[in-house]
Design a protein around this motif. Structure first.
Motif, PDB file in Angstrom:
ATOM      1  N   LYS A   7     -14.898 -13.520   7.488  1.00 15.68           N
ATOM      2  CA  LYS A   7     -14.517 -13.098   6.084  1.00 15.68           C
ATOM      3  C   LYS A   7     -15.814 -12.213   5.497  1.00 15.68           C
ATOM      4  CE  LYS A   7     -10.881 -16.350   5.199  1.00 15.68           C
ATOM      5  NZ  LYS A   7     -10.521 -17.649   4.650  1.00 15.68           N
ATOM      6  N   PRO A  25     -16.392  -6.996   3.821  1.00 10.00           N
ATOM      7  CA  PRO A  25     -16.892  -6.193   3.022  1.00 10.00           C
ATOM      8  C   PRO A  25     -17.974  -5.279   3.312  1.00 10.00           C
ATOM      9  CG  PRO A  25     -16.948  -8.388   1.878  1.00 10.00           C
ATOM     10  CD  PRO A  25     -16.361  -8.705   3.372  1.00 10.00           C
ATOM     11  N   PHE A  39     -16.267  -2.655   5.287  1.00 11.46           N
ATOM     12  CA  PHE A  39     -15.450  -1.793   4.096  1.00 11.46           C
ATOM     13  C   PHE A  39     -16.094  -0.659   3.918  1.00 11.46           C
ATOM     14  CE2 PHE A  39     -12.287  -5.470   2.765  1.00 11.46           C
ATOM     15  CZ  PHE A  39     -11.536  -5.475   4.100  1.00 11.46           C
ATOM     16  N   SER A  61      -3.940  -9.946   4.459  1.00  8.52           N
ATOM     17  CA  SER A  61      -4.625  -9.692   3.179  1.00  8.52           C
ATOM     18  C   SER A  61      -6.037  -8.935   3.418  1.00  8.52           C
ATOM     19  CB  SER A  61      -5.429 -11.174   2.918  1.00  8.52           C
ATOM     20  OG  SER A  61      -6.316 -11.300   1.784  1.00  8.52           O
ATOM     21  N   ALA A  62      -6.903  -9.062   4.733  1.00  7.50           N
ATOM     22  CA  ALA A  62      -7.804  -8.112   4.783  1.00  7.50           C
ATOM     23  C   ALA A  62      -7.607  -6.832   4.734  1.00  7.50           C
ATOM     24  CB  ALA A  62      -8.471  -8.378   5.962  1.00  7.50           C
ATOM     25  N   ARG A  63      -6.244  -6.506   5.521  1.00  9.36           N
ATOM     26  CA  ARG A  63      -5.819  -5.196   5.419  1.00  9.36           C
ATOM     27  C   ARG A  63      -5.474  -4.460   3.940  1.00  9.36           C
ATOM     28  NH1 ARG A  63      -1.661  -3.384   9.888  1.00  9.36           N
ATOM     29  NH2 ARG A  63      -2.454  -1.378  10.157  1.00  9.36           N
ATOM     30  N   GLU A  64      -4.864  -5.403   3.315  1.00  7.79           N
ATOM     31  CA  GLU A  64      -4.375  -5.084   1.882  1.00  7.79           C
ATOM     32  C   GLU A  64      -5.747  -4.732   0.969  1.00  7.79           C
ATOM     33  OE1 GLU A  64      -2.005  -8.139   0.478  1.00  7.79           O
ATOM     34  OE2 GLU A  64      -0.326  -7.353   1.571  1.00  7.79           O
ATOM     35  N   GLU A  65      -6.802  -5.650   1.154  1.00  7.79           N
ATOM     36  CA  GLU A  65      -8.015  -5.417   0.381  1.00  7.79           C
ATOM     37  C   GLU A  65      -8.554  -4.097   0.933  1.00  7.79           C
ATOM     38  OE1 GLU A  65     -12.316  -7.616  -0.091  1.00  7.79           O
ATOM     39  OE2 GLU A  65     -10.641  -8.806   1.005  1.00  7.79           O
ATOM     40  N   ALA A  66      -8.636  -3.708   2.206  1.00  2.09           N
ATOM     41  CA  ALA A  66      -9.225  -2.574   2.524  1.00  2.09           C
ATOM     42  C   ALA A  66      -8.668  -1.338   2.115  1.00  2.09           C
ATOM     43  CB  ALA A  66      -9.231  -2.243   4.176  1.00  2.09           C
ATOM     44  N   SER A  67      -7.238  -1.322   1.937  1.00  2.00           N
ATOM     45  CA  SER A  67      -6.362  -0.318   1.464  1.00  2.00           C
ATOM     46  C   SER A  67      -6.756  -0.163   0.091  1.00  2.00           C
ATOM     47  CB  SER A  67      -4.879  -0.908   2.012  1.00  2.00           C
ATOM     48  OG  SER A  67      -4.062   0.259   1.486  1.00  2.00           O
ATOM     49  N   ALA A  68      -6.883  -1.212  -0.649  1.00  2.00           N
ATOM     50  CA  ALA A  68      -7.077  -0.899  -1.992  1.00  2.00           C
ATOM     51  C   ALA A  68      -8.351  -0.160  -2.338  1.00  2.00           C
ATOM     52  CB  ALA A  68      -7.305  -2.334  -2.599  1.00  2.00           C
ATOM     53  N   LEU A  69      -9.209  -0.470  -1.308  1.00  2.00           N
ATOM     54  CA  LEU A  69     -10.473   0.543  -1.529  1.00  2.00           C
ATOM     55  C   LEU A  69     -10.372   1.941  -1.016  1.00  2.00           C
ATOM     56  CD1 LEU A  69     -13.080  -2.446  -0.451  1.00  2.00           C
ATOM     57  CD2 LEU A  69     -12.756  -1.466  -2.811  1.00  2.00           C
TER      58      LEU A  69
END
Length: 131
Positions: free
Chosen positions: A14, A18, A21, A51-59
């Protein structure tokens, strides 16, 4: 071009996300998440990866998921991917270690650092991140 991140549902895995990303954003490229499921249940692991994929997508980072091939180690899969012409960088998470512990790096991390064909960045998790 692609940035590859070795991901497992651990504090180290985890912690590498970041950084991966940011690298993908800076290089204006896709991120390939190489998922290793060795400690969580299938449902928990799938949720963690999503969840990791969604976090990347948000960026604004486009991601793809690459499951490890059955019967092969996480290190073997990351090393094989490092030989792909499209891969610019491999990002892996490593543990914080004591001075004596630094003599004995984890075998996956060590193999990827020594055998990968492209540059590898080893990322420690932030201090104080809960386990």
């Amino acid at each position: 071009m692609t940035v590859v991140v070795g991901y497992s549902p651990t504090i180290e895995g985890k912690g590498a996300l970041p950084f991966a990303f940011r690298e993908a954003l800076m290089r204006e490229t896709d991120l390939l998440i190489v998922a290793e499921n060795d400690s969580a249940g299938e449902a928990d692991f799938a949720a963690t990866v999503e969840s990791a994929r969604e976090e990347a997508s948000a960026l604004g980072v486009t991601t793809k998921i690459h499951d490890n091939e059955a019967g092969r180690s996480h290190a073997d899969n990351l090393i094989d991917l490092s030989f792909d012409e499209q891969v610019q960088l491999v990002v892996i998470g490593i543990r914080r270690r004591s001075p004596v512990g630094k003599l004995f790096m984890g075998s996956i991390s060590q193999r990827v650092l020594l055998e990968a064909h492209c540059p590898v960045t080893a990322v420690k998790p932030p201090v104080g991140l809960p386990r």
